[in-house]
Design a protein around this motif. Sequence first.
Motif, short mmCIF file in Angstrom:
data_model
loop_
_atom_site.label_atom_id
_atom_site.label_comp_id
_atom_site.label_asym_id
_atom_site.label_seq_id
_atom_site.Cartn_x
_atom_site.Cartn_y
_atom_site.Cartn_z
N ASP A 90 38.73 39.69 33.72
CA ASP A 90 38.57 40.99 34.40
C ASP A 90 38.99 41.00 35.87
O ASP A 90 38.40 41.75 36.69
N ARG A 150 25.36 38.93 39.47
CA ARG A 150 25.77 38.99 38.07
C ARG A 150 26.77 37.87 37.79
O ARG A 150 27.38 37.31 38.70
N CYS A 189 32.88 38.48 36.91
CA CYS A 189 32.76 38.77 35.47
C CYS A 189 32.23 37.52 34.78
O CYS A 189 31.21 37.57 34.10
N GLN A 214 39.97 44.45 37.68
CA GLN A 214 38.94 45.40 38.09
C GLN A 214 37.95 44.78 39.09
O GLN A 214 36.99 45.43 39.49
MN MN Z 1 33.70 41.85 32.87
#
Ligand code: MN
Length: 295
Positions: A252, A69, A45, A255
């Motif tokens: 995050d 990412r 994240c 998740q």
């Molecule tokens: Mn995130």
Amino acid sequence: MRETWYERFADSPDVLKSARCSQTVIPVLDLEIGGDEFITMAGPCSVETEFQLMATANHVRRAGARVLRGGAFKPRSSPYSFQGHGLQGLKMLARAREESGLAIVTEVMSETDVPLVAEYADILQIGTRNMENYSLLEAAARSGRPVLLKRGMVATIADWLRSAQLILDNGNPNVILCERGIRTFETAMRNTFDLAAIALLKQISHLPVIADPSHAAGHRELVPALARMAVAGGADGLLVEVHPNPDRAWSDGEQSLDFAGFDAMMYGLEPWLEVRGQELVRREETGTGPVEALG
Ligand code: MN
Ligand code: PEP
């Protein structure tokens, strides 16, 4: 008379399929988004440390990801949460690209940051909270970088397509739509994953569509199933949060998949990709650097 999708989305005509364009294919470094290959974008994240980012980049590449990412500018719900490393985070992402050969997608939150982020990123991510920030969309469009446009958490498909249209209107044809879940009355999951939106967009729009099962679910145990559904629903790729130690992630973590979880998710996608006539390409670790490793 039955209303056609073309009438319903008449104010965003350029995002719809036409005789002239049935599928936009976006070249990014050595890959194509919206083309024949299913593209997995994966990573943390937030960009936290050099070790966290490099370890994740190398791992997800070997498992079949094509894009890394990681957020350097973070839109956090609380002002007391980690806000991202900013420029230092962008520099870490650029080093990770050099080492792994992966393309970089990262969020840009403000119009004034666009030139800086565009200097380091291969794809600019517009977050859910900014889908209707039109001055940011215009600046992102004009940067010339492909734009990954996340769906606003309370945006209808028509709202979302209008934002995509605005980017096209500003001279940038390279828009990737990302379904990341929307707010509904259901609160068990972080958001409600709108799989039907993916199916619809694949029918009516020529823009590549990717799914973000991580923000949709909010719980890592649901991410692999949502990812499989996205493949079955026709998505062109995924955006997935992965962290070497999710329980210690700065954002995050609930998740985020760990490395073993990411591997399992990717293996689980293979039969579904096979139905589509696609396969995952895993890259061996050679220890000789990104160019040889990719060659
Ligand atoms: Mn995130
Ligand atoms: C993210 O990708 O980490 C993120 C903040 O996503 P979203 O804008 O969908 O909440």
